[in-house]
Motif scaffolding. Sequence first.
Motif, PDB file in Angstrom:
ATOM      1  N   ALA A 115       0.837  -1.212   0.000  1.00  0.00           N
ATOM      2  CA  ALA A 115       0.000   0.000   0.000  1.00  0.00           C
ATOM      3  C   ALA A 115       0.862   1.249   0.000  1.00  0.00           C
ATOM      4  CB  ALA A 115      -0.923  -0.013   1.219  1.00  0.00           C
ATOM      5  N   GLN A 116       1.960   1.203   0.749  1.00  0.00           N
ATOM      6  CA  GLN A 116       2.850   2.354   0.840  1.00  0.00           C
ATOM      7  C   GLN A 116       3.392   2.764  -0.525  1.00  0.00           C
ATOM      8  OE1 GLN A 116       7.192   3.169   2.945  1.00  0.00           O
ATOM      9  NE2 GLN A 116       6.779   1.412   1.647  1.00  0.00           N
ATOM     10  N   VAL A 117       3.577   1.789  -1.430  1.00  0.00           N
ATOM     11  CA  VAL A 117       4.099   2.082  -2.762  1.00  0.00           C
ATOM     12  C   VAL A 117       3.162   3.032  -3.506  1.00  0.00           C
ATOM     13  CG1 VAL A 117       4.850   1.071  -4.947  1.00  0.00           C
ATOM     14  CG2 VAL A 117       5.205  -0.181  -2.822  1.00  0.00           C
ATOM     15  N   PHE A 118       1.857   2.917  -3.239  1.00  0.00           N
ATOM     16  CA  PHE A 118       0.867   3.768  -3.896  1.00  0.00           C
ATOM     17  C   PHE A 118       0.571   5.036  -3.105  1.00  0.00           C
ATOM     18  CE2 PHE A 118       0.028  -0.633  -5.177  1.00  0.00           C
ATOM     19  CZ  PHE A 118       0.093  -0.504  -6.550  1.00  0.00           C
ATOM     20  N   ILE A 119       1.328   5.262  -2.036  1.00  0.00           N
ATOM     21  CA  ILE A 119       1.097   6.429  -1.174  1.00  0.00           C
ATOM     22  C   ILE A 119       2.254   7.417  -1.245  1.00  0.00           C
ATOM     23  CG2 ILE A 119       0.835   7.181   1.234  1.00  0.00           C
ATOM     24  CD1 ILE A 119      -0.673   4.560   1.771  1.00  0.00           C
ATOM     25  N   LEU A 120       3.482   6.934  -1.101  1.00  0.00           N
ATOM     26  CA  LEU A 120       4.619   7.832  -0.913  1.00  0.00           C
ATOM     27  C   LEU A 120       4.905   8.733  -2.110  1.00  0.00           C
ATOM     28  CD1 LEU A 120       7.315   5.809   1.084  1.00  0.00           C
ATOM     29  CD2 LEU A 120       5.610   7.422   1.920  1.00  0.00           C
ATOM     30  N   GLY A 121       4.517   8.309  -3.306  1.00  0.00           N
ATOM     31  CA  GLY A 121       4.790   9.126  -4.481  1.00  0.00           C
ATOM     32  C   GLY A 121       3.738  10.179  -4.785  1.00  0.00           C
ATOM     33  N   LEU A 122       2.663  10.231  -3.992  1.00  0.00           N
ATOM     34  CA  LEU A 122       1.550  11.123  -4.323  1.00  0.00           C
ATOM     35  C   LEU A 122       1.664  12.569  -3.830  1.00  0.00           C
ATOM     36  CD1 LEU A 122      -1.712   8.974  -4.052  1.00  0.00           C
ATOM     37  CD2 LEU A 122      -0.257   9.436  -6.015  1.00  0.00           C
ATOM     38  N   PRO A 123       2.405  12.890  -2.753  1.00  0.00           N
ATOM     39  CA  PRO A 123       2.374  14.279  -2.267  1.00  0.00           C
ATOM     40  C   PRO A 123       2.666  15.334  -3.321  1.00  0.00           C
ATOM     41  CG  PRO A 123       3.390  12.902  -0.608  1.00  0.00           C
ATOM     42  CD  PRO A 123       3.157  12.032  -1.819  1.00  0.00           C
ATOM     43  N   SER A 124       3.738  15.165  -4.088  1.00  0.00           N
ATOM     44  CA  SER A 124       4.062  16.185  -5.082  1.00  0.00           C
ATOM     45  C   SER A 124       3.057  16.191  -6.225  1.00  0.00           C
ATOM     46  CB  SER A 124       5.486  15.980  -5.608  1.00  0.00           C
ATOM     47  OG  SER A 124       5.637  14.675  -6.124  1.00  0.00           O
ATOM     48  N   ARG A 125       2.485  15.024  -6.597  1.00  0.00           N
ATOM     49  CA  ARG A 125       1.474  14.976  -7.657  1.00  0.00           C
ATOM     50  C   ARG A 125       0.195  15.685  -7.208  1.00  0.00           C
ATOM     51  NH1 ARG A 125      -0.436  12.025 -12.184  1.00  0.00           N
ATOM     52  NH2 ARG A 125       1.765  11.933 -12.764  1.00  0.00           N
ATOM     53  N   ILE A 126      -0.263  15.400  -5.986  1.00  0.00           N
ATOM     54  CA  ILE A 126      -1.463  16.074  -5.467  1.00  0.00           C
ATOM     55  C   ILE A 126      -1.239  17.575  -5.386  1.00  0.00           C
ATOM     56  CG2 ILE A 126      -2.895  16.370  -3.396  1.00  0.00           C
ATOM     57  CD1 ILE A 126      -2.605  13.336  -2.950  1.00  0.00           C
ATOM     58  N   ALA A 127      -0.078  17.981  -4.895  1.00  0.00           N
ATOM     59  CA  ALA A 127       0.219  19.413  -4.770  1.00  0.00           C
ATOM     60  C   ALA A 127       0.227  20.090  -6.137  1.00  0.00           C
ATOM     61  CB  ALA A 127       1.567  19.605  -4.072  1.00  0.00           C
ATOM     62  N   ALA A 128       0.842  19.445  -7.134  1.00  0.00           N
ATOM     63  CA  ALA A 128       0.952  20.058  -8.461  1.00  0.00           C
ATOM     64  C   ALA A 128      -0.384  20.117  -9.182  1.00  0.00           C
ATOM     65  CB  ALA A 128       1.965  19.284  -9.302  1.00  0.00           C
ATOM     66  N   VAL A 129      -1.191  19.043  -9.081  1.00  0.00           N
ATOM     67  CA  VAL A 129      -2.444  18.955  -9.828  1.00  0.00           C
ATOM     68  C   VAL A 129      -3.550  19.808  -9.197  1.00  0.00           C
ATOM     69  CG1 VAL A 129      -4.296  17.355 -10.513  1.00  0.00           C
ATOM     70  CG2 VAL A 129      -1.914  16.712 -10.818  1.00  0.00           C
ATOM     71  N   TRP A 130      -3.519  19.987  -7.880  1.00  0.00           N
ATOM     72  CA  TRP A 130      -4.634  20.635  -7.180  1.00  0.00           C
ATOM     73  C   TRP A 130      -4.322  22.021  -6.631  1.00  0.00           C
ATOM     74  CZ3 TRP A 130      -9.658  19.054  -6.868  1.00  0.00           C
ATOM     75  CH2 TRP A 130      -9.941  17.763  -7.321  1.00  0.00           C
ATOM     76  N   PHE A 131      -3.053  22.406  -6.498  1.00  0.00           N
ATOM     77  CA  PHE A 131      -2.713  23.639  -5.785  1.00  0.00           C
ATOM     78  C   PHE A 131      -1.964  24.622  -6.676  1.00  0.00           C
ATOM     79  CE2 PHE A 131      -3.694  20.671  -2.504  1.00  0.00           C
ATOM     80  CZ  PHE A 131      -4.238  21.425  -1.482  1.00  0.00           C
ATOM     81  N   GLY A 132      -2.149  25.914  -6.379  1.00  0.00           N
ATOM     82  CA  GLY A 132      -1.534  26.974  -7.150  1.00  0.00           C
ATOM     83  C   GLY A 132      -0.061  27.158  -6.835  1.00  0.00           C
TER      84      GLY A 132
END
Length: 468
Positions: free
Chosen positions: A126-143
Motif C-alpha cells: 500500500a505504501q508504494v501507492f502512497i509515498l509518491g503522491l504528495p508532489s502529484r497532489i500538490a501540483a495537480v490541485w494547488f496553485g
Amino acid sequence: MLPSPGSGVAGAAIRLSRRRLAVLAVFSLYSLVNAFQWIQYSILSSVFVHFYRASYTRVDWLSMVYMVAYVPLILPATWLLDTRGLRLTALLGSGLNCLGAWLKCASVRRDLYPLTLLAQTVCAVAQVFILGLPSRIAAVWFGPKEVSTACAVAVLGNQLGTAIGFLLPPVLIPNTVDDIDLMGHNISIMFYGTAAVATLLFLLTGVVFVEKPKFPPSQAQAVLQDIPPEDYSYKQSIIKLFRNIPFVLLLISYGMMTGAFYSVSTLLSQMIVTYYKGEEVNAGRIGLTLVIAGMVGSIICGLWLDYTKTYKQTTLIVYILSFVGMTIFTFTLDIGNLAIVFVTGGVLGFFMTGYLPLGFEFAVEITYPESEGTSSGLLNASAQIFGILFTLVQGKLITDYGPRAGNLFLCAWMFVGIILTALIKSDLRRHTVNSGILNTDIKAVPVDSPTEHEKNNTVLKNQSESAI
C-alpha cells in the motif's frame, strides 16, 4: 504552440478548487495510518519478540519489509499513476492499507508470526501507492503560491503517523512478560482500532478523490493539460530522468538522508534501551519528539520555499544542519541524561524530517515537465534501498560495537550527501513556466487517465456539434 501566460487551456480560467483541501486532508490521514502501521512493531520490538517468540532480527523485518517491497514495485506503481490516474492509485493505496490492517487482527496468536508478516507486507505494498503522491497532489490541485506548502502538509501526514506510532503503542501495550494473555489482548485493541480507522478512510477516499479539478490551478498545469496523453512515453520519461545529472545527484543524496532517517527510526528503541534500561516508553516519546519537530520543520520549509523559491540553497543548508544534528545526537546519547537526548532528538528530527518535502519539490522543479509521481517514486525507491542497507549495517554495528559506532556510520554517509547536494545545478523549470517564461522545451506528461481524456474529447465534440 504553448498558451500565452495567464490564458490557461483553450480559454479556460486558472482557478483553485475548494475540493483541493478535502483531497489533501483525506490523503494525509490515510498516509498517517500507513506510517503508523510501519512503526508500531519496531517501537515495541521487545514486546513482539516475547509475544511471537521471535528474534529481534525477525521483528526488525516487520519494519524493513516496507523498504523491501517498495523497490521492485515502484516502477509499476508510477506507471499506473501516469497511465491510469490519481484516483485509482489513491484507492489502491487506501484499500490495501485497510486490508493489511484487518489481516493483522487475525494474527494475534503466538504461532502466527508468518501471518502478521504477510499483513505487514500488504501494508508495505500500500505504501508504494502512497509515498509518491504528495508532489502529484500538490501540483495537480494547488496553485504556485501554495504548492510547496501543500506538498509539505501531504508529507506531514506520514510523519504524524510515525509520531503517533512512537507514542501510542507503548502506552497501549505495556511489556507484560509475565502475562502473555494480557499482552495479546492489548495488541488486539491496537490492531482492531487501526483497522476501523483505515476502513473509514478507504470509504472517504472513494467519495473525495477525483482525477483532477475542473480548471487547472497553475500555468504549469495548464501547459501540461493542453498536451495529448498519447504523446507520452513512460519509458522515455524514465530515461530522461536518469540522463538528468542534477536529478541523479539529488536521487543519491536524498536516498542517503532519508535512508538514515528510516534507520534511526527503526533502531531508536534498541539504541535508547542500550543505555537506559527499561525506558521503552521514553524511547517512544523521544521518537515522538523527533517526528513532531520534523513536522514543524516540514511546514516551515514548505512555507519558505513558496515565499523564496530558493530550492538548492534551502536543501543544502538543511542537509548540513541535519548532519550537525546527527553528530550531536551521536555523542550525547550515552551521557546518562534523557532530557538531553530529548533535546538532541528534537533538533535532529527538525532538520532531518524537514528535508523530506524539500527533496520532493526540488526534484519536481529540476525535472519539469516529467511526471511528479515518477520523480517522487524514484526518490522514495532510493530512500528505501539506502534504508535497508543502513538499517542492516547499523543494526549489526549496534549489536557488535554499540550505538555510537552505528550512528557514526550514518554520519559518514550524510557527509557524502552534503557534497553531492552542493554539486546539483539549480534549474527551476516549473517556476520558470509559472512566471510566464514559456521558452522551455515542454514534452508530454499525462495529467488525465485515458478514460478521462476520452470523456473530455467526447464532451468537446458534442459541444462543437451543438454549436453547429
